[in-house]
Design an enzyme around this catalytic site. Structure first.
Site, PDB file in Angstrom:
ATOM      1  N   ASP A 106       5.633  -2.713   3.236  1.00 33.41           N
ATOM      2  CA  ASP A 106       5.785  -3.923   4.052  1.00 33.41           C
ATOM      3  C   ASP A 106       6.297  -5.083   3.195  1.00 33.41           C
ATOM      4  OD1 ASP A 106       4.787  -2.478   6.147  1.00 33.41           O
ATOM      5  OD2 ASP A 106       2.731  -3.220   5.907  1.00 33.41           O
TER       6      ASP A 106
HETATM    7  N1  URA Z   1       0.339   0.772   4.565  1.00 29.39           N
HETATM    8  C1  URA Z   1       0.550  -0.475   5.054  1.00 29.39           C
HETATM    9  O1  URA Z   1      -0.132  -0.908   5.953  1.00 29.39           O
HETATM   10  N2  URA Z   1       1.535  -1.208   4.494  1.00 29.39           N
HETATM   11  C2  URA Z   1       2.319  -0.764   3.478  1.00 29.39           C
HETATM   12  O2  URA Z   1       3.206  -1.484   3.008  1.00 29.39           O
HETATM   13  C3  URA Z   1       2.072   0.530   2.978  1.00 29.39           C
HETATM   14  C4  URA Z   1       1.080   1.282   3.545  1.00 29.39           C
END
Ligand code: URA
Length: 240
Positions: A106
């Site tokens: 993310d």
């Molecule tokens: N899980 C999440 O919620 N975000 C990420 O960036 C990676 C795994």
């Protein structure tokens, strides 16, 4: 999972002025070299990374590239974005344009991102059957309790996909910090798993994927994986 293969005669007819049927003669005349050896059959299979030479002219010489990046916050896990910097903007590599991401983090998640131009390798890493462990360091808004451990280990039902998450291992490091090991990568998986307990993830960092760690790599820095690391990943595939 094997690399995608192509028939040599099709490749030659697409990349040169010779027709499919003319390829047989080129082979008989030993005018095609495949990885340095005269080609022996029109049906010979080649991949994106096979070195092919016709009459001394190189038709294909792609080298596989495997990169490791320490992604900082505020960077998009994509190759293009109109508003924000992307992970590709942080990479300086001659074959950068041919790279794709192996899984995404993310916008505000930091840590380990792999990039490659080898589709078979990235598919293998991403397959749930490969069970390559991804380790996340998580900072939470509310204190953790030991209940989380059993729930994460049993799996949590994700209604949107209609699946139950694979057993995940949670280690509580302090009241607000934990280490979570996953063998899969569903959309926003870590945040949704803590969301089951209405506990917001304040910071998320991916520390490792299988045997690969970020040791020695500062945020925004990248480097090629070493032969040793690539071999270690292959071994992890074999033992899964
Ligand atoms: N899980 C999440 O919620 N975000 C990420 O960036 C990676 C795994």
């Amino acid at each position: 999972m094997k690399a995608k293969t192509y028939r040599l005669d099709r490749f030659i007819s697409q990349k040169s002025r010779f027709s499919l049927s003319a390829t047989r003669l080129l082979i008989a005349q030993k005018r095609i070299l495949v990885d340095g050896q005269p080609a022996d059959s029109i049906q010979q299979k080649i991949t994106h990374f096979t070195h092919v030479v016709l009459d001394g002219e190189c038709l294909q010489a792609n080298q596989p590239v495997y990169l490791l990046l320490n992604k900082p916050q505020g960077v998009v896990s994509a190759t293009k974005d109109l508003k924000h910097p992307t992970v590709l903007d942080l990479i300086q590599h001659p074959q950068k344009a041919a790279l794709h991401l192996v899984g995404r983090l993310d916008f505000n998640t930091t840590g380990l991102v792999l990039l490659t131009n080898d589709g078979a390798w990235s598919r293998k890493i991403s397959l749930p059957e490969t069970k390559l462990v991804k380790v996340y360091e998580v900072t939470l808004a509310k204190p953790l309790t030991s209940d989380y451990i059993a729930v994460f280990n049993q799996g949590i039902y994700f209604a949107y996909e209609g699946i139950t998450t694979q057993p995940a291992q949670l280690t509580i490091l302090s009241p607000y910090k934990a280490r979570l090991s996953l063998t899969e990568g569903k959309y926003h998986q870590v945040k949704r798993m803590f969301g089951y307990f209405q506990n917001e993830v304040l910071a998320l960092h991916r520390a490792s994927v299988g045997p690969i760690t970020l040791e020695g790599l500062q945020p925004s820095q990248s480097r090629e994986l070493s032969t040793k690391e690539l071999q270690a990943i292959e071994l992890a595939f074999c033992s899964s």
